[in-house]
Motif scaffolding. Structure first.
Motif, PDB file in Angstrom:
ATOM      1  N   VAL A  83       0.852  -1.195   0.000  1.00  0.00           N
ATOM      2  CA  VAL A  83       0.000   0.000   0.000  1.00  0.00           C
ATOM      3  C   VAL A  83       0.884   1.239   0.000  1.00  0.00           C
ATOM      4  CG1 VAL A  83      -1.841   1.268   1.174  1.00  0.00           C
ATOM      5  CG2 VAL A  83      -1.770  -1.235   1.314  1.00  0.00           C
ATOM      6  N   VAL A  84       0.749   2.047  -1.055  1.00  0.00           N
ATOM      7  CA  VAL A  84       1.429   3.336  -1.089  1.00  0.00           C
ATOM      8  C   VAL A  84       0.622   4.254  -0.184  1.00  0.00           C
ATOM      9  CG1 VAL A  84       2.195   5.257  -2.539  1.00  0.00           C
ATOM     10  CG2 VAL A  84       2.236   2.912  -3.449  1.00  0.00           C
ATOM     11  N   THR A  85       1.245   4.693   0.898  1.00  0.00           N
ATOM     12  CA  THR A  85       0.514   5.399   1.954  1.00  0.00           C
ATOM     13  C   THR A  85       0.759   6.897   2.008  1.00  0.00           C
ATOM     14  OG1 THR A  85       2.295   4.923   3.503  1.00  0.00           O
ATOM     15  CG2 THR A  85       0.435   3.372   3.452  1.00  0.00           C
ATOM     16  N   ASN A  86       1.821   7.356   1.349  1.00  0.00           N
ATOM     17  CA  ASN A  86       2.136   8.767   1.480  1.00  0.00           C
ATOM     18  C   ASN A  86       3.016   9.213   0.327  1.00  0.00           C
ATOM     19  OD1 ASN A  86       2.250  11.316   2.596  1.00  0.00           O
ATOM     20  ND2 ASN A  86       3.517  10.749   4.348  1.00  0.00           N
ATOM     21  N   ILE A  87       2.963  10.492   0.022  1.00  0.00           N
ATOM     22  CA  ILE A  87       3.893  11.115  -0.910  1.00  0.00           C
ATOM     23  C   ILE A  87       4.384  12.388  -0.241  1.00  0.00           C
ATOM     24  CG2 ILE A  87       1.986  12.205  -2.142  1.00  0.00           C
ATOM     25  CD1 ILE A  87       3.750  12.303  -4.621  1.00  0.00           C
ATOM     26  N   LYS A  88       5.696  12.529  -0.186  1.00  0.00           N
ATOM     27  CA  LYS A  88       6.283  13.691   0.473  1.00  0.00           C
ATOM     28  C   LYS A  88       7.523  14.101  -0.310  1.00  0.00           C
ATOM     29  CE  LYS A  88       7.847  15.147   5.035  1.00  0.00           C
ATOM     30  NZ  LYS A  88       8.088  14.724   6.407  1.00  0.00           N
ATOM     31  N   GLU A  89       7.537  15.337  -0.777  1.00  0.00           N
ATOM     32  CA  GLU A  89       8.656  15.859  -1.557  1.00  0.00           C
ATOM     33  C   GLU A  89       9.015  14.920  -2.707  1.00  0.00           C
ATOM     34  OE1 GLU A  89      11.883  16.901   1.053  1.00  0.00           O
ATOM     35  OE2 GLU A  89      10.550  17.975   2.412  1.00  0.00           O
ATOM     36  N   ASP A  90       8.002  14.522  -3.471  1.00  0.00           N
ATOM     37  CA  ASP A  90       8.145  13.656  -4.650  1.00  0.00           C
ATOM     38  C   ASP A  90       8.645  12.245  -4.333  1.00  0.00           C
ATOM     39  OD1 ASP A  90       7.227  15.648  -6.325  1.00  0.00           O
ATOM     40  OD2 ASP A  90       9.231  16.360  -6.836  1.00  0.00           O
ATOM     41  N   THR A  91       8.600  11.846  -3.054  1.00  0.00           N
ATOM     42  CA  THR A  91       8.976  10.487  -2.683  1.00  0.00           C
ATOM     43  C   THR A  91       7.727   9.758  -2.204  1.00  0.00           C
ATOM     44  OG1 THR A  91      11.200  11.171  -2.054  1.00  0.00           O
ATOM     45  CG2 THR A  91      10.423   9.081  -1.162  1.00  0.00           C
ATOM     46  N   PHE A  92       7.478   8.571  -2.783  1.00  0.00           N
ATOM     47  CA  PHE A  92       6.332   7.750  -2.411  1.00  0.00           C
ATOM     48  C   PHE A  92       6.771   6.783  -1.323  1.00  0.00           C
ATOM     49  CE2 PHE A  92       5.289   9.326  -6.536  1.00  0.00           C
ATOM     50  CZ  PHE A  92       3.917   9.458  -6.548  1.00  0.00           C
ATOM     51  N   TYR A  93       5.928   6.632  -0.300  1.00  0.00           N
ATOM     52  CA  TYR A  93       6.203   5.724   0.805  1.00  0.00           C
ATOM     53  C   TYR A  93       5.162   4.611   0.795  1.00  0.00           C
ATOM     54  CZ  TYR A  93       9.322   9.367   2.402  1.00  0.00           C
ATOM     55  OH  TYR A  93      10.330  10.282   2.482  1.00  0.00           O
ATOM     56  N   ALA A  94       5.613   3.379   1.043  1.00  0.00           N
ATOM     57  CA  ALA A  94       4.712   2.236   1.004  1.00  0.00           C
ATOM     58  C   ALA A  94       4.900   1.357   2.224  1.00  0.00           C
ATOM     59  CB  ALA A  94       4.955   1.418  -0.261  1.00  0.00           C
ATOM     60  N   VAL A  95       3.861   0.593   2.515  1.00  0.00           N
ATOM     61  CA  VAL A  95       3.893  -0.412   3.572  1.00  0.00           C
ATOM     62  C   VAL A  95       3.591  -1.753   2.902  1.00  0.00           C
ATOM     63  CG1 VAL A  95       2.757  -1.250   5.661  1.00  0.00           C
ATOM     64  CG2 VAL A  95       3.177   1.197   5.362  1.00  0.00           C
ATOM     65  N   ILE A  96       4.366  -2.746   3.252  1.00  0.00           N
ATOM     66  CA  ILE A  96       4.138  -4.095   2.745  1.00  0.00           C
ATOM     67  C   ILE A  96       3.497  -4.904   3.864  1.00  0.00           C
ATOM     68  CG2 ILE A  96       5.225  -6.211   1.940  1.00  0.00           C
ATOM     69  CD1 ILE A  96       7.218  -4.560   0.477  1.00  0.00           C
ATOM     70  N   TRP A  97       2.365  -5.512   3.559  1.00  0.00           N
ATOM     71  CA  TRP A  97       1.646  -6.326   4.540  1.00  0.00           C
ATOM     72  C   TRP A  97       2.046  -7.783   4.355  1.00  0.00           C
ATOM     73  CZ3 TRP A  97      -1.313  -4.537   8.463  1.00  0.00           C
ATOM     74  CH2 TRP A  97      -1.629  -3.180   8.425  1.00  0.00           C
ATOM     75  N   LEU A  98       2.651  -8.357   5.410  1.00  0.00           N
ATOM     76  CA  LEU A  98       3.091  -9.757   5.400  1.00  0.00           C
ATOM     77  C   LEU A  98       2.159 -10.604   6.241  1.00  0.00           C
ATOM     78  CD1 LEU A  98       6.922  -9.363   6.065  1.00  0.00           C
ATOM     79  CD2 LEU A  98       5.770  -9.587   3.878  1.00  0.00           C
ATOM     80  N   GLU A  99       2.038 -11.863   5.839  1.00  0.00           N
ATOM     81  CA  GLU A  99       1.290 -12.819   6.646  1.00  0.00           C
ATOM     82  C   GLU A  99       2.201 -14.000   6.940  1.00  0.00           C
ATOM     83  OE1 GLU A  99      -2.726 -15.568   6.645  1.00  0.00           O
ATOM     84  OE2 GLU A  99      -2.448 -14.089   5.071  1.00  0.00           O
ATOM     85  N   ARG A 100       2.234 -14.362   8.213  1.00  0.00           N
ATOM     86  CA  ARG A 100       3.019 -15.518   8.640  1.00  0.00           C
ATOM     87  C   ARG A 100       2.251 -16.225   9.744  1.00  0.00           C
ATOM     88  NH1 ARG A 100       8.051 -16.282  12.193  1.00  0.00           N
ATOM     89  NH2 ARG A 100       8.825 -18.255  11.390  1.00  0.00           N
ATOM     90  N   SER A 101       2.035 -17.502   9.556  1.00  0.00           N
ATOM     91  CA  SER A 101       1.299 -18.317  10.526  1.00  0.00           C
ATOM     92  C   SER A 101      -0.064 -17.709  10.838  1.00  0.00           C
ATOM     93  CB  SER A 101       2.106 -18.487  11.820  1.00  0.00           C
ATOM     94  OG  SER A 101       3.366 -19.057  11.543  1.00  0.00           O
ATOM     95  N   GLY A 102      -0.717 -17.169   9.821  1.00  0.00           N
ATOM     96  CA  GLY A 102      -2.051 -16.625   9.987  1.00  0.00           C
ATOM     97  C   GLY A 102      -2.106 -15.240  10.602  1.00  0.00           C
TER      98      GLY A 102
END
Length: 153
Positions: free
Chosen positions: A77-96
């Motif tokens: 999920v791209v969550t933010n843009i600041k000074e032309d830089t995009f920030y993302a969060v990766i959602w991981l699943e492990r053992s449910g």
């Protein structure tokens, strides 16, 4: 609200000669250009073209670690843009259990962009200086499919 996106391609900005990753709405016509560095674009191009490198890249190491930990990537999920830089969060699943960490791109999983980021990206002055939204849209709409993904270093 998150908007699902698909990677449409990788191209060079005809004005700045910088690489751009093109994300397109999965169920719509919205386009999000993300200017990236040359090294990042090269890594993305290698993956798009399924080129095997003689040595694993950092992205390959992270993928191998996730596989070894029996974890899977649920979405980015791209969550933010600041000074032309995009920030993302990766959602991981492990053992449910879902966990999120900030990383990058390499594993085939859904990509989403917060609608506020889509709105904000259109109003960022730096992006407008590079290429006008209408000009980019016209360029992308008229670009043949075979030209997308043809990123040259």
């Amino acid at each position: 609200m998150e908007i699902e996106m698909k990677i449409r391609g990788l191209m060079m900005d005809p004005i700045t000669n910088m690489p751009i990753v093109i994300l397109k709405e999965a169920c719509g016509s919205g386009i999000l250009p993300i200017w990236v560095g040359v090294y990042e674009a090269n890594a993305i191009a290698l993956e798009i073209e399924k080129v095997v490198t003689p040595r694993p890249m950092t992205h390959d190491l992270l993928k191998n670690m996730l596989v070894g930990m029996d974890a899977s990537v649920r979405k980015v999920v791209v969550t933010n843009i600041k000074e032309d830089t995009f920030y993302a969060v990766i959602w991981l699943e492990r053992s449910g259990t879902l966990v999120s960490i900030a990383l990058a791109l390499r594993i085939d999983c859904p990509i989403f962009v917060e609608d506020e980021v889509m709105k904000s990206s259109k109003s960022q002055a730096g992006a407008q200086d590079r290429i006008k939204d209408e000009e980019l849209r016209r360029l992308l709409e008229n670009l043949p499919d075979e030209d997308l993904g043809r990123y040259k270093m």
